[in-house]
Design a protein around this motif. Structure first.
Motif, PDB file in Angstrom:
ATOM      1  N   SER A  51       0.811  -1.220   0.000  1.00  0.00           N
ATOM      2  CA  SER A  51       0.000   0.000   0.000  1.00  0.00           C
ATOM      3  C   SER A  51       0.842   1.266   0.000  1.00  0.00           C
ATOM      4  O   SER A  51       0.306   2.368  -0.078  1.00  0.00           O
ATOM      5  CB  SER A  51      -0.926   0.022   1.216  1.00  0.00           C
ATOM      6  OG  SER A  51      -2.078  -0.733   0.953  1.00  0.00           O
ATOM      7  N   GLY A  52       2.143   1.118   0.168  1.00  0.00           N
ATOM      8  CA  GLY A  52       3.005   2.306   0.160  1.00  0.00           C
ATOM      9  C   GLY A  52       2.884   3.167   1.391  1.00  0.00           C
ATOM     10  O   GLY A  52       2.991   4.386   1.317  1.00  0.00           O
ATOM     11  N   ILE A  53       2.622   2.559   2.548  1.00  0.00           N
ATOM     12  CA  ILE A  53       2.523   3.375   3.761  1.00  0.00           C
ATOM     13  C   ILE A  53       3.581   2.974   4.775  1.00  0.00           C
ATOM     14  O   ILE A  53       3.366   3.008   5.972  1.00  0.00           O
ATOM     15  CB  ILE A  53       1.130   3.307   4.417  1.00  0.00           C
ATOM     16  CG1 ILE A  53       0.700   1.857   4.632  1.00  0.00           C
ATOM     17  CG2 ILE A  53       0.103   4.037   3.600  1.00  0.00           C
ATOM     18  CD1 ILE A  53      -0.381   1.711   5.661  1.00  0.00           C
ATOM     19  N   SER A  78       1.244   6.511  -1.852  1.00  0.00           N
ATOM     20  CA  SER A  78       0.086   5.708  -1.475  1.00  0.00           C
ATOM     21  C   SER A  78      -1.153   6.073  -2.276  1.00  0.00           C
ATOM     22  O   SER A  78      -1.948   5.206  -2.626  1.00  0.00           O
ATOM     23  CB  SER A  78      -0.178   5.847   0.020  1.00  0.00           C
ATOM     24  OG  SER A  78      -0.236   7.202   0.383  1.00  0.00           O
ATOM     25  N   GLU A  79      -1.330   7.366  -2.596  1.00  0.00           N
ATOM     26  CA  GLU A  79      -2.558   7.721  -3.316  1.00  0.00           C
ATOM     27  C   GLU A  79      -2.545   7.189  -4.751  1.00  0.00           C
ATOM     28  O   GLU A  79      -3.584   6.854  -5.296  1.00  0.00           O
ATOM     29  CB  GLU A  79      -2.824   9.227  -3.261  1.00  0.00           C
ATOM     30  CG  GLU A  79      -2.022  10.072  -4.219  1.00  0.00           C
ATOM     31  CD  GLU A  79      -0.915  10.820  -3.496  1.00  0.00           C
ATOM     32  OE1 GLU A  79      -0.467  10.349  -2.433  1.00  0.00           O
ATOM     33  OE2 GLU A  79      -0.505  11.874  -4.000  1.00  0.00           O
ATOM     34  N   VAL A  82      -3.643   3.567  -4.538  1.00  0.00           N
ATOM     35  CA  VAL A  82      -5.097   3.451  -4.435  1.00  0.00           C
ATOM     36  C   VAL A  82      -5.727   3.639  -5.809  1.00  0.00           C
ATOM     37  O   VAL A  82      -6.602   2.878  -6.222  1.00  0.00           O
ATOM     38  CB  VAL A  82      -5.665   4.490  -3.446  1.00  0.00           C
ATOM     39  CG1 VAL A  82      -7.176   4.448  -3.434  1.00  0.00           C
ATOM     40  CG2 VAL A  82      -5.126   4.238  -2.050  1.00  0.00           C
ATOM     41  N   ARG A  83      -5.240   4.620  -6.532  1.00  0.00           N
ATOM     42  CA  ARG A  83      -5.774   4.870  -7.877  1.00  0.00           C
ATOM     43  C   ARG A  83      -5.503   3.709  -8.813  1.00  0.00           C
ATOM     44  O   ARG A  83      -6.261   3.446  -9.736  1.00  0.00           O
ATOM     45  CB  ARG A  83      -5.175   6.156  -8.464  1.00  0.00           C
ATOM     46  CG  ARG A  83      -5.828   7.405  -7.938  1.00  0.00           C
ATOM     47  CD  ARG A  83      -5.137   8.662  -8.445  1.00  0.00           C
ATOM     48  NE  ARG A  83      -5.257   9.753  -7.497  1.00  0.00           N
ATOM     49  CZ  ARG A  83      -6.299  10.576  -7.437  1.00  0.00           C
ATOM     50  NH1 ARG A  83      -7.284  10.423  -8.280  1.00  0.00           N
ATOM     51  NH2 ARG A  83      -6.349  11.533  -6.538  1.00  0.00           N
ATOM     52  N   GLN A  88      -6.879  -1.310   1.034  1.00  0.00           N
ATOM     53  CA  GLN A  88      -6.552  -2.127   2.189  1.00  0.00           C
ATOM     54  C   GLN A  88      -7.513  -1.869   3.339  1.00  0.00           C
ATOM     55  O   GLN A  88      -7.892  -0.738   3.599  1.00  0.00           O
ATOM     56  CB  GLN A  88      -5.126  -1.803   2.656  1.00  0.00           C
ATOM     57  CG  GLN A  88      -4.669  -2.790   3.715  1.00  0.00           C
ATOM     58  CD  GLN A  88      -3.329  -2.469   4.360  1.00  0.00           C
ATOM     59  OE1 GLN A  88      -3.165  -2.657   5.539  1.00  0.00           O
ATOM     60  NE2 GLN A  88      -2.375  -2.002   3.570  1.00  0.00           N
ATOM     61  N   PHE A 110     -12.269   8.786  -1.754  1.00  0.00           N
ATOM     62  CA  PHE A 110     -11.581  10.079  -1.933  1.00  0.00           C
ATOM     63  C   PHE A 110     -11.032  10.244  -3.348  1.00  0.00           C
ATOM     64  O   PHE A 110     -11.051  11.340  -3.905  1.00  0.00           O
ATOM     65  CB  PHE A 110     -10.443  10.205  -0.910  1.00  0.00           C
ATOM     66  CG  PHE A 110      -9.791  11.552  -0.896  1.00  0.00           C
ATOM     67  CD1 PHE A 110     -10.365  12.604  -0.219  1.00  0.00           C
ATOM     68  CD2 PHE A 110      -8.598  11.770  -1.581  1.00  0.00           C
ATOM     69  CE1 PHE A 110      -9.772  13.851  -0.217  1.00  0.00           C
ATOM     70  CE2 PHE A 110      -8.000  13.015  -1.579  1.00  0.00           C
ATOM     71  CZ  PHE A 110      -8.585  14.057  -0.896  1.00  0.00           C
ATOM     72  N   THR A 111     -10.560   9.130  -3.934  1.00  0.00           N
ATOM     73  CA  THR A 111      -9.938   9.231  -5.254  1.00  0.00           C
ATOM     74  C   THR A 111     -10.953   9.197  -6.396  1.00  0.00           C
ATOM     75  O   THR A 111     -10.595   9.410  -7.540  1.00  0.00           O
ATOM     76  CB  THR A 111      -8.943   8.073  -5.468  1.00  0.00           C
ATOM     77  OG1 THR A 111      -9.644   6.847  -5.213  1.00  0.00           O
ATOM     78  CG2 THR A 111      -7.770   8.167  -4.519  1.00  0.00           C
TER      79      THR A 111
END
Lengths: 265, 290
Positions: A51-53, A78-79, A82-83, A88, A110-111
């Protein structure tokens, strides 16, 4: 369709603690894959990396690659991930406790473009009709099972291709756990999702999964299709708690075998 | 009675100013847990920039408003880019120290450019105050209160209904999960700094027109700080309301006790309020299910 593939990943925390070593796994489109292992095995770390966090915990992918649909996830924000279609459900649900249920679910979208958000919200309420009466309630006051539904609904808002669930059974009554896993199986069909499932509850996880990986101290020590894992004596003994005290085996033999196999391949 | 009412109204007019600045503190604190000690200085800087524009033009209201908008956005943007972003990933406390440094920097640079003496804002006319029920009211004070009200409603609606506003509250609740939802925390910080600078700028230009423009404007930031604490550091609307309370308390203390006690009155209030409600009047209590 997008496939998640992790190849020989190595992850360090703070450049000193090795959390993941040489882990390779794939999640094919439409597949449910579960990741088993004790606490500290590195399961959640892997999900965070995907997830890149890892930034907040100073984790770093030092070797190997994470790919989704042929695109490398390493170095993506991270965004963007998600895109790209990966959502997750974090461990322990982690709802925004002082936001309402509806605001929590909306945040998952949000995206999405603003126009799509309302429509998707209606779809989520169709999947989880039980949430409708609670939509204006503050999420922190819901029961654990309801919170888990909100967390899953929130992750689904972004219309993911791959859904990653980190211990959805944590702290829930067995009956609710069963419902959650039924929902997971249904969602795979209805939404055409691939699912990567991290669990401690090995039996219930393997029963819905197609494939399983067992992680120990940051390494994959065992993998195979779910049926094989369920039937394997090692898994039965160490993860399903079936006592086979007559011929006690050491897990070390297993890992030894595994290690040799890797040298050869 | 009319003495009392006059004090209350004067308090409200000052309090609206505190409230606006306190909102700026709260917006930044909410998303990043950082107290921006340069809030008053930012307000002063933007007012000075608008002052320079007004000096070089005919000082028409439209131009001044435009100057405030442009310079607030620019100041917020630049601070986020060159002060906040390089500090990302560092302990929050370091960034708080940076804002103190920034405050000193802005104060000194402003003194170099605009000098140490207060000026009258060009175009600010002395209008006869009108009297309602024995209360002397300057038209601009009414404008200030109206702007204060409008900003409160706008910010409330933004946080409640806009997805970016909801994301701000979500980030305050759990920043990592907010990232998981696809929120760019960097972009959110930028929004917070720009919005907070914008509100400070509007407060600054109103103060400059009602009173004067000068280096002492920076102190309003510190005087507004108790309002944020009183309202609850993470409660934007609470801070705005608390600003009015602090303003009125200050004004009444000045009127009935002694003018010299005015400045500490706000701090005495927060001392007592925090003993009873440690999270402020409107601050978020941690939800804990047992």
């Amino acid at each position: 369709m997008a496939e998640l593939s992790v190849i020989n990943a190595q992850i360090f925390y703070d450049r000193t603690v090795e959390a993941i070593r040489d882990v390779s796994l794939t999640v094919a489109p439409g597949e449910i894959v579960c990741l088993l292992g004790a606490n500290g095995a590195g399961k959640s770390t892997l999900l965070k990396a995907i997830s890149g966090i890892m930034g907040p915990e100073r984790g770093l992918l030092t070797k190997g690659s994470l790919n989704f649909g042929g695109v490398s996830l390493a170095g993506m924000a991270s965004e963007q991930i998600v895109r790209a279609g990966i959502s997750q459900v974090p461990e322990g649900r982690r709802l925004f406790v002082d936001l309402t249920v509806e605001e929590n679910i909306l945040m998952g979208g949000f995206t999405l473009p603003a126009a799509e958000r309302g429509q998707r919200l209606a779809e989520i309420y169709q999947i989880f009709p039980d949430l409708v009466p609670h939509r204006t309630r503050v999420a922190g006051y819901l029961s654990g099972g309801q919170q888990q539904m909100v967390a899953i609904g929130r992750a689904l808002m972004a219309r993911p291709k791959l859904l990653m669930l980190d211990e959805p059974s944590l702290g829930l009554a067995p009956k609710i756990v069963a419902t959650i896993f039924e929902t997971i199986a249904v969602l795979r069909k209805a939404e055409g999702l691939s699912i990567l499932l991290v669990e401690q509850n090995a039996r219930i996880a393997l029963e819905v999964s197609d494939k399983g990986y067992v992680l120990e101290r940051g390494r994959v020590v065992f993998d195979g299709d779910a049926r094989t894992l369920l039937d394997s004596p090692e898994i039965q003994e160490f993860y399903l708690g079936m006592d086979r005290s007559d011929d006690r085996k050491s897990f070390r033999d297993l890992k030894h075998y595994r290690r040799r196999k890797r040298w050869l391949s | 009675m009319s003495y009392f009412l006059n004090l209350v109204f004067a308090g409200l007019a000052v309090g609206a100013l505190y409230g606006l600045l306190a909102m700026g503190y709260a917006i930044i604190f909410k998303v990043s847990r950082v107290v921006n000690f340069a809030q008053g200085e930012i307000m002063m800087l933007i007012a000075y920039m608008a002052y320079s524009v007004a000096l070089r033009t005919d000082g028409s209201a439209l131009l001044v408003v435009l100057a405030v908008l442009v310079s607030s956005v620019a100041v917020g943007f630049l601070i986020e880019r060159f002060v906040v972003r390089p500090m990302l990933g560092q302990p929050v406390f370091s960034l708080v120290m940076m804002t103190i440094a920034l405050a000193i920097l802005i104060r000194s640079v402003a003194a170099l450019i605009w000098g140490n003496y207060p000026y009258r804002f060009p175009g600010a006319e002395t209008v006869q105050p009108f009297v309602i029920a024995g209360v002397y009211i300057q038209p601009l004070q009414m404008v200030l209160l109206a702007v204060y009200g409008a900003i409160c409603v706008a910010v409330w609606a933004f946080l409640r209904f806009n997805i970016v506003g909801i994301a701000m509250r979500a980030t305050a609740s759990d920043a990592t999960v907010s990232m998981l939802m696809g929120v760019s925390v960097t972009r959110l910080y930028r929004t917070a700094w720009v919005v907070s600078a914008l509100i400070a700028g509007i407060a600054g230009i109103l103060f400059a027109n009602i009173n004067h423009i000068g280096p002492d404007m920076a102190h309003i930031g510190i005087r507004a700080f108790p309002a944020t604490i009183l309202g609850g550091l993470d409660s934007v609307i609470g801070s705005a309301v608390a600003g009015l309370i602090i303003g009125v308390v200050e004004s009444l203390t000045g009127g009935y006790v002694a003018a010299t006690y005015k400045e500490i009155a706000g701090f005495v209030v927060i001392l007592f309020v925090l003993m009873i409600r440690p999270y402020g009047l409107f601050g978020q209590r941690n939800i804990e299910r047992v």
